[in-house]
Motif scaffolding. Structure first.
Motif, short mmCIF file in Angstrom:
data_model
loop_
_atom_site.label_atom_id
_atom_site.label_comp_id
_atom_site.label_asym_id
_atom_site.label_seq_id
_atom_site.Cartn_x
_atom_site.Cartn_y
_atom_site.Cartn_z
N HIS A 609 9.02 -22.44 15.48
CA HIS A 609 7.67 -22.89 15.82
C HIS A 609 6.94 -21.77 16.56
CE1 HIS A 609 9.00 -26.84 14.62
NE2 HIS A 609 9.93 -26.86 15.57
N TYR A 630 5.68 -29.63 19.20
CA TYR A 630 5.84 -28.31 18.60
C TYR A 630 4.93 -28.17 17.37
CZ TYR A 630 10.12 -27.97 21.40
OH TYR A 630 11.03 -27.94 22.44
N SER A 631 4.31 -27.00 17.25
CA SER A 631 3.48 -26.71 16.09
C SER A 631 3.95 -25.43 15.42
CB SER A 631 2.01 -26.57 16.50
OG SER A 631 1.22 -26.13 15.41
N ASP A 632 3.94 -25.43 14.10
CA ASP A 632 4.32 -24.22 13.36
C ASP A 632 3.23 -23.15 13.43
OD1 ASP A 632 6.63 -25.49 12.73
OD2 ASP A 632 6.08 -25.96 10.65
#
Length: 668
Positions: A609, A630-632
């Protein structure tokens, strides 16, 4: 009679030229017959008789040959040499003939204009010879689409037309869409070929060839303005018209006929109780010409007779008596007619129980004239509604200028809302705005029980549509089935506390649904299901919930939206997380931020991430754990996402305590 045009190529030869040819042939025949008669009388003897007979036979043989040759020449003159379709001249002649036949037979004729989108790019990229090949292929496709009674024509460079006898607007739309789809099958190297289409019909939209072409062209360019690659039927609200004296005469004749305008009444329903609260009066015109009421009103306003037609519709709506007590009657009036003498004379002095609906398809001018008219109407007891909010010229600025008592949502916002979160969110925003200004929201065009249940759950106060009650003679009642759905939606909200059993997937109602899921969580599986919904709410790829064990100095992962196993991390290895628990403040981590905590960045990269949001879980002033999103993508978290994460994290305190107690009980 129409089988001679099984192929849309050459039109029949012009009657004037056929008459001249036949006249010349007949005259020549009469001349030869006279010669034969003179010879038979012995005037010049046997040789003249023989010669005359031969001449007469030759003339008789040449006559059909000359006729066929002229017909062929005329056919070529009316046929497009490239595509084999009728050309512009042939198109005009056939259209005129079809309209004349339709007048006699009292049939309809539909005209479809088609234009290839971005065809200039084909010529510019591959050259005009290649473009001609594409046009030839398009012509072949169109010949395969039309019926034997139809005519396909090429009327310009890349513009085509379909003449469809005995065809209404709905069928013409299906044929136009079929034509557009088949044109898209034409293969063009490196370029996607598409087209736009516009439709107008006789006699509903126009009664002569010139006007019909104008309206179909207007609908075509409306389709192009809306993004191309689509079909649009003529709509006077979107297509500019050149109104003529004939149009004005039609409206004048309509106004002179006492029985030409009638009213039907559609119920307006309180969606919380299912009870009737009012009716909207809708004008209907008879005898019907096939035109919609909207087309009549647009024509009247275009000819300067809009206030007179509005006034006539008002008088028709106020004529029936016996409206149920405590119900209102809504009247549609265009903004430009509000201050007119005609409308003023049609309205009663006491406007109690009346709602004046201002359509948003006509621009509301920002001037004192309109404001004064609205004040006077309110002073006389009327309420003001903005019709079709969310379409046409709608906007919050305009609604603030009018300060409506009722905001009527356009039917396009309501259609299939039960399956469209975007529509839900937009309707919810209108409900919030209306609540702030003290207005009532009414949803128009509710046509299914599923949509009715969702609109009710979104706190829309009033509704109308076919599922609640169709426009009818005065004074129809609410559908018992629909009223039951309204009452059931409220009962379910009171009973379960969740938004429509999970029907609502937008805004605060989605948060309410999440809170209900969390409140009912009793296991790790329950938590994982809720965390998956939270991840979608926060636009995150993964969300996890962790419990802090201060006595052991570790963070324990209780559940993740991905459903991975439990893990424990020494808090001392992650000082940023320790700060979140200590200060009870949210933080974000971006891998590209040079000031970011390197251990958190390394953990992010390890997990695949690039952005992290950490929010504390607090209960009774004590930090119990954290929620991590969480963000990619490497992106800052929005204020809305941070606020929603805080709201959600507040629900987890009781969940952590419940799970912790259950584990302790099992350990004992």
């Amino acid at each position: 009679m129409r089988s001679r045009r099984a192929r849309p190529t050459a039109p029949p030869a012009g009657p004037l030229r056929r008459g001249l040819l036949r006249g010349a042939a007949v005259g020549l025949g009469i001349l030869w017959a006279c010669v034969v008669a003179l010879a038979a009388a012995g005037v010049q003897g046997t040789p003249l008789l023989v010669l005359s007979g031969v001449g007469l036979l030759v003339t008789a043989a040449l006559l059909p040959l000359a006729h066929r040759h002229q017909a062929k020449l005329l056919g070529l003159a009316a046929t497009d040499a490239l595509t084999g379709l009728a050309n512009h001249r042939g198109f005009q002649e056939i259209l005129a003939a079809e309209l004349e036949q339709a007048r006699r037979a009292e049939h309809s004729v539909a005209l479809v204009m088609l234009d290839l989108d971005n065809f200039k790019a084909v010529n510019d990229t591959h050259g005009h010879p290649y473009g001609d090949e594409v046009l030839t292929a398009v012509g072949k496709k169109l010949r395969g689409v039309v019926r034997t009674t139809d005519t396909a024509a090429r009327v310009g460079g890349e513009e085509f037309a379909l003449i469809l006898p005995s065809t209404d607007g709905e069928l013409a739309y299906r044929i136009a869409e079929r034509a557009r789809k088949t044109i898209e099958d034409v293969w063009v190297n490196d370029i996607e070929l598409s087209c736009s289409a516009g439709i107008a019909t006789y006699p509903a939209d126009a009664e002569d060839a010139s006007s019909l072409c104008q309206l179909a062209d207007g609908a075509l360019y409306w389709a192009k303005r809306r993004g191309k690659q689509r079909t649009r039927r003529f709509d006077p609200e979107h297509v500019a018209l050149a109104w003529t004296d004939r149009h004005a005469a039609e409206i004048a004749a309509l106004l002179a006929e006492p029985e030409a305008i009638k009213s039907v009444f559609q119920p307006v329903v309180d969606l919380a109780s299912g009870h009737l609260v009012g009716y909207e009066a809708l004008a209907r015109f008879s005898p019907s010409s096939g035109r919609s009421p909207e087309a009549w009103f647009a024509q009247a306003h275009g000819c300067g007779l809009g206030p007179e037609l509005d006034a006539a519709a008002i008088r028709a709506a106020l004529e029936p008596v016996g409206r149920p007590i405590e119900t209102h009657l809504a009247l549609n009036i265009s903004p430009s007619a509000l201050s007119s003498e005609a409308v003023a004379e049609a309205l009663p002095s006491n406007l109690e129980g009346l709602v004046i609906e201002i359509t948003e398809h006509e621009f509301v001018p920002d001037d004192e004239t309109l404001a004064g008219a609205l004040r006077e109407l309110r002073n006389r007891g009327a309420r003001i509604a903005i019709d079709d909010a969310g379409a046409g010229y709608s906007g919050l600025k305009q609604m603030m200028r009018v300060s409506p008592d009722i905001v009527k949502l356009d039917r396009d916002l309501i259609k299939r809302i039960h399956a469209d979160p975007a529509r839900m969110a937009l309707v919810e925003s209108f409900v919030r705005f209306a609540r702030r200004i003290g207005a009532t929201v009414c949803a128009e065009g509710i046509e299914s029980l599923d949509d009715l249940a969702v609109v009710s759950d979104l706190d829309v106060q009033w509704g109308q549509g076919f599922v609640l009650g169709r426009p009818a003679a005065p004074w129809s009642l609410v559908s018992p089935v629909a009223a039951g759905v309204c009452r059931a939606a409220l009962a379910e909200a009171l009973r379960s506390g969740s938004a429509g059993g999970g029907r609502i997937t937008a805004g605060d109602r989605r948060l309410e649904h999440l809170s209900a899921r969390l409140a009912g969580a009793r296991s790790r599986t329950d938590l994982e299901g809720a965390l998956a919904l939270i991840a979608a709410e926060l636009n995150a790829e993964m969300v996890c919930l962790s419990h802090w064990h201060p006595e052991q100095g570790v963070i324990e992962t209780l559940a993740e939206s991905g459903g991975t196993g439990e893990e424990r991390f020494p808090l001392g290895d992650y000082p940023l997380t320790a700060r979140v628990l200590r200060d009870q403040e949210a933080v974000q981590v971006l891998v590209g931020d040079p000031e970011a905590d390197r251990r958190e960045v390394e953990l992010l990269l390890t997990l695949g991430h690039r952005s992290l949001l950490i929010v504390p879980v607090v209960s009774r002033g004590e930090s119990l754990g954290i929620v991590e999103a969480y963000s990619d993508a490497e992106r800052p978290w929005t204020r809305t996402e941070i606020n929603r994460a805080r709201i959600i994290s507040n629900q987890f305190g009781s969940v952590i305590l419940a799970l912790f107690r259950s584990r302790a009980a099992l350990a004992d």
